[in-house]
Motif scaffolding. Structure first.
Motif, PDB file in Angstrom:
ATOM      1  N   ALA A 175       7.384   4.571 -10.218  1.00 29.05           N
ATOM      2  CA  ALA A 175       8.196   4.689  -9.348  1.00 29.05           C
ATOM      3  C   ALA A 175       9.469   3.688  -9.331  1.00 29.05           C
ATOM      4  N   ALA A 176      10.609   3.878  -9.286  1.00 27.76           N
ATOM      5  CA  ALA A 176      11.523   2.854  -9.364  1.00 27.76           C
ATOM      6  C   ALA A 176      11.263   1.891  -7.981  1.00 27.76           C
ATOM      7  N   VAL A 177      11.365   0.824  -7.946  1.00 29.45           N
ATOM      8  CA  VAL A 177      11.327  -0.016  -6.528  1.00 29.45           C
ATOM      9  C   VAL A 177      11.903  -1.454  -6.947  1.00 29.45           C
ATOM     10  N   THR A 178      12.411  -1.915  -5.510  1.00 23.65           N
ATOM     11  CA  THR A 178      12.778  -3.276  -5.646  1.00 23.65           C
ATOM     12  C   THR A 178      11.871  -3.938  -4.944  1.00 23.65           C
ATOM     13  N   VAL A 179      11.743  -5.184  -5.089  1.00 23.89           N
ATOM     14  CA  VAL A 179      10.759  -6.139  -4.363  1.00 23.89           C
ATOM     15  C   VAL A 179      11.284  -7.284  -3.459  1.00 23.89           C
ATOM     16  N   ARG A 180      10.813  -7.550  -2.284  1.00 21.65           N
ATOM     17  CA  ARG A 180      11.147  -8.701  -1.362  1.00 21.65           C
ATOM     18  C   ARG A 180       9.970  -9.332  -0.825  1.00 21.65           C
ATOM     19  N   ARG A 181      10.161 -10.700  -0.594  1.00 23.47           N
ATOM     20  CA  ARG A 181       8.983 -11.453   0.198  1.00 23.47           C
ATOM     21  C   ARG A 181       9.515 -11.111   1.637  1.00 23.47           C
ATOM     22  N   ILE A 182       8.614 -10.889   2.452  1.00 23.56           N
ATOM     23  CA  ILE A 182       8.682 -10.478   3.877  1.00 23.56           C
ATOM     24  C   ILE A 182       7.940 -11.583   4.636  1.00 23.56           C
ATOM     25  N   ILE A 183       8.709 -11.944   6.031  1.00 22.26           N
ATOM     26  CA  ILE A 183       7.836 -12.760   6.945  1.00 22.26           C
ATOM     27  C   ILE A 183       7.110 -11.658   7.862  1.00 22.26           C
ATOM     28  N   VAL A 184       5.673 -11.943   7.957  1.00 20.93           N
ATOM     29  CA  VAL A 184       5.197 -11.033   8.741  1.00 20.93           C
ATOM     30  C   VAL A 184       4.544 -11.942  10.161  1.00 20.93           C
ATOM     31  N   GLU A 185       5.227 -11.222  11.315  1.00 19.39           N
ATOM     32  CA  GLU A 185       4.852 -11.816  12.574  1.00 19.39           C
ATOM     33  C   GLU A 185       3.269 -11.999  12.762  1.00 19.39           C
ATOM     34  N   ALA A 186       2.962 -13.088  13.186  1.00 24.66           N
ATOM     35  CA  ALA A 186       1.686 -13.415  13.423  1.00 24.66           C
ATOM     36  C   ALA A 186       1.120 -12.690  14.586  1.00 24.66           C
TER      37      ALA A 186
END
Ligand SMILES: Nc1nc2c(c(=O)[nH]1)N[C@H]1C(S)=C(S)[C@@H](COP(=O)(O)OP(=O)(O)OC[C@H]3O[C@@H](n4cnc5c(=O)[nH]c(N)nc54)[C@H](O)[C@@H]3O)O[C@H]1N2
Ligand SMILES: Nc1nc2c(c(=O)[nH]1)N[C@H]1C(S)=C(S)[C@@H](COP(=O)(O)OP(=O)(O)OC[C@H]3O[C@@H](n4cnc5c(=O)[nH]c(N)nc54)[C@H](O)[C@@H]3O)O[C@H]1N2
Ligand code: SF4
Ligand SMILES: [Mo]
Length: 722
Positions: A710-721
């Motif tokens: 699958a063609a995808v893009t990737v990014r870092r995310i901030i997950v709320e605690a």
């Protein structure tokens, strides 16, 4: 209305039960011994058997945990007007389901009722489910999760050999090989005891593993004198054409074999002519020298290897797995692998061969007895007048009442709740919202249904969306047969009683058939269903008519075809292939443009697959503490260079996205993967469901969806605690 029979009491003398693992197609043998007074009612011990030779993987060792009862459904659940489930009695639940089927059938026609099966069902259940759909409901709309698993390999095998038995030889034959080419399979994690059968080729320096990741299986090859070939995902067809080109160019072809045992060979040479090694290298990223080395090794017969009686000197095997099959050109890729094998003279030659590794516990039997949209029991074609007449006679119904071919899984799922589509769906043995491609669209489809009925042991993510959930017996609580990856029919024996309130799936189907006033007889005991299956399969490709429970209980090895009055067939194709002329058909294939791969070239390619600890959608293994604790969350593998370019550190929460959806997981940095590729397991639910980004585009021959790239893009995310 009659109630269902009580489950029969487990005989007290059954101190230990010899049976097989509930999970994959290797069907490792195990012994279950009652463990009185413990939370888990039986103890598991491995048992010697040709496929596992006393080994079990972690999943097998811990399989009895799920018999312990935690989280087990023990009464039918019906969703009320407030949207919540209430436990009900069986009569009430079955009446409701039968009424729903009748209403949909009356208002929208029988094809508005859909049935979705699974390759984990016993032969008896798979057979009865197919009969139920066609005869009790009258619908053509039945398909199953094997469409997501074995359909490309099956289509290629049937086309080339006239018969689809994953391994046309016993697993142990691999022990004597000096060369084994593994294409897109990570057996060291997906069938760990199987890896023992690679040891001979490994020590002979002839284990070759083709995988874009350096998997534990690739390490078996790469760390020895073997080879790990690491192509661009989805480029295997080109790679195989390139290897076959070298086989022709360097005079490595077995001309005598091609002339005597195949048809269509002439087109093959032409079809690979343009795939010289340097061009193949530019498409696959595999060096030209490697392509030449693979071809030479496959054609070699090591000097000094004299072989033993009955086992000729160091042969060559080519085996495929889902990595090369789950693509929109999966059938042609498997065909290219078969063509390479034929050019080398391998199929049917003692000590050599071609095969595909079936995945689910009964992935082989599940594709033989009528769960597939185009198929009747015995691997018969539903469009074949003789096949229809045979089944009409066995079932005691007019031939015209047997529906024609239905539609394959992806099309069936796309039709849910749409005009002219399926409005009532029965699911037996699949957790679709996690495992089907483009999972968000499947979830919406399920939401549009008038009635969703799911049979399961647990409240899987799919069962949680149902209107009615029917709790069924599992594995060690039921009787039946399974057909392993070798085409060997084996017995599943009852070792423990099911929890109160749980019903056998055969009884459920038979009860529903009665409530629908279905014609024909509806046996609900496994042995009686198997006796009917024998008749139904008689004369078909997958002929089981010579097998009975007595023979299996006596420990006889029963590989189909096993016609009445004969013995089984461990090795196929020794003298002839299954086409009427006895020849293998060489169908030349070509590489075509592929939109998803082209998009991926500009972005990143997500490859999906499996971890050792989890099985499939994880519905079962995420409930086993030891397995869950070892792999509690989805970890997405990416190369450190790719991670750095995207500002991602090891352990960071990340998100992959495309126009179908987004999937989350924790970054796991590794140089075992190509920098242009990411890997995600598909075992997790919710926002960790890898199938939220996979495509439901399908192979034109097999209707297998494009799971692997699958063609995808990737990014870092901030997950709320919290
Ligand atoms: N632990 C575990 N074992 C299982 C299962 C499970 O869920 N968990 N499921 C069972 C079932 S149903 C099945 S079908 C089998 C599947 O068994 P396998 O086919 O061994 O499993 P996968 O992980 O799906 O895919 C195998 C490999 O294909 C590689 N791959 C991906 N894309 C490509 C490509 O384009 N080209 C090549 N050459 N390789 C590629 C992946 O990196 C992966 O390592 O496993 C069975 N056994
Ligand atoms: N992205 C991606 N997706 C994939 C794949 C991939 O490689 N990548 N692989 C595909 C492949 S090869 C496969 S086989 C599918 C498998 O995926 P699924 O079809 O979802 O298979 P399971 O997770 O085994 O789900 C089986 C469900 O049925 C239940 N069950 C087990 N046995 C029985 C039974 O006898 N009766 C009933 N009624 N229920 C039962 C289990 O508890 C579970 O909830 O996933 C496919 N999806
Ligand atoms: S390899 Fe397959 S059959 Fe064997 S123990 Fe593991 S899951 Fe069970
Ligand atoms: Mo599978």
């Amino acid at each position: 209305m009659t109630t269902l029979a009580e489950p029969s009491v487990v005989p007290q003398h059954a101190a230990a039960t010899a049976t097989h693992c509930p999970y994959c197609a290797l069907q490792c043998a195990m012994t279950l011994t009652p463990a009185a007074g413990r939370a888990v009612p039986v103890e598991v011990a491995p048992r010697d058997f040709p496929t596992n030779r006393g080994g079990l993987c972690k999943k097998g060792w811990t399989s009895a945990e799920l018999l312990g009862g935690a989280g087990r459904l023990t009464a039918p659940l019906v969703r009320g007007a407030d949207g919540r489930f209430t436990e009900t009695g069986w009569d009430e639940a079955l009446d409701l389901v039968a009424r729903g089927i009748r209403r949909t059938r009356l208002e929208h026609g029988a094809d508005a009722v859909g049935v979705f099966g699974g390759g984990g069902l016993t032969n008896e259940k798979a057979y009865l489910l197919g009969k139920f759909a066609r005869i009790a409901v009258g619908t053509s709309r039945i398909d199953y999760n094997g469409r997501f698993c074995m359909s490309s390999a099956a289509a290629a095998g049937s086309r080339a050999f006239g018969l689809d038995r994953g391994l046309p030889f016993p697993v142990e034959d691999l022990d004597g090989a000096s060369t084994i080419l593994l294409l897109g399979t990570n057996v060291a994690e997906t069938m760990p005891p199987f890896a023992g059968h690679l040891a001979g080729a490994q020590s002979a320096g002839g284990l070759i593993v083709v995988d874009p990741r350096r998997t534990p299986t690739a390490r078996l090859a790469g760390d020895g004198a073997g080879l790990h070939v690491q192509p661009t995902p989805g480029s295997d067809l080109a790679l195989l054409l390139g290897i076959t080109h070298v086989v022709f160019a360097e005079g490595l072809v077995d001309e005598g074999y091609l002339a005597a045992r195949t048809s269509g060979a002439r087109g093959l040479r032409r079809s690979v002519a343009a795939w010289w090694p340097e061009r193949t290298a530019s498409v696959t990223g595999v060096p030209a020298a490697t392509i030449r080395a693979v071809a030479r090794r496959l054609a070699s017969r090591p000097a000094g290897d004299a072989g033993t009686a009955g086992r000729p000197a160091g042969g060559t095997y080519i085996l495929t797995g889902r990595g090369v099959e789950q693509h929109i050109d999966g059938t042609d890729t498997a065909t290219a692998a078969i063509n390479l094998a034929l050019a080398l003279g391998l199929p049917g030659t003692p000590g050599s061969g071609y095969g595909t590794l079936t995945g689910q516990g009964n992935g082989q039997g599940g594709r033989e007895h009528g769960q597939k949209a185009d198929q009747l029991p015995g691997y018969r074609k539903i469009t074949d007048p003789a096949a229809r007449a045979h089944l009409a006679a066995v079932w005691g119904v007019p031939e015209a009442s047997i529906p024609g071919p239905g539609v394959p899984a992806v099309e069936l799922l796309a039709s849910l709740g749409r005009p002219g589509g399926v409005r009532t769906l029965l699911v037996h043995g699949s957790n679709l919202v996690v495992s089907a491609p483009n999972a968000a669209s499947v979830r919406s489809g399920l939401g549009r249904l008038d009635l969703l009925v799911v049979c399961d042991f647990f409240l899987s993510e799919t069962a949680a969306l149902a209107d009615v959930v029917l709790p069924v017996r599992q594995w060690a609580e039921e009787e039946g047969t399974m057909t392993s990856l070798e085409g060997r029919v084996i017995r599943r024996l009852r070792a423990v009683a099911a929890p109160d309130g749980v019903r056998d799936e055969l009884q459920i189907l038979a009860e529903l058939a009665r409530r629908l006033d279905a014609p024909s007889a509806w046996p609900d005991e496994p042995r009686a269903v198997f006796e009917e299956l024998r008749l139904a399969s008689e004369g078909g490709i997958a002929d089981y008519s010579g097998i009975d429970y007595g023979l299996l209980d006596a420990g006889e090895a029963a590989h189909w075809p096993y016609p009445r009055g004969s013995t089984g067939t461990p090795r196929l194709f020794a003298d002839r292939f299954a086409h009427p002329d006895g020849l293998a058909r060489i169908v030349s294939v070509a590489r075509h443009p592929h939109p998803e791969r082209e998009a991926a070239a500009a972005r990143l390619t997500l490859v999906t697959g499996r971890l050792l600890e989890h099985y499939q959608s994880g519905a079962q293994t995420r409930r086993v503490a030891e397995l869950r604790d070892a792999q509690p969350v989805a970890r997405i593998t990416l190369h450190p260079a790719t991670a750095e370019a995207h500002g991602i550190a090891d352990g960071d929460p990340i998100e992959l996205g495309n126009d179908r959806g987004r999937v989350r997981g924790l970054a796991s940095l590794s140089t075992d993967i190509r920098p242009d590729t990411l890997f995600a397991p598909f075992h997790y639910p919710g926002d960790e469901t890898a199938n939220l980004v996979t495509s439901d585009a399908v192979d034109p021959v097999s209707s297998m969806p494009e799971f692997k790239t699958a063609a995808v893009t990737v990014r870092r995310i901030i997950v709320e605690a919290g």
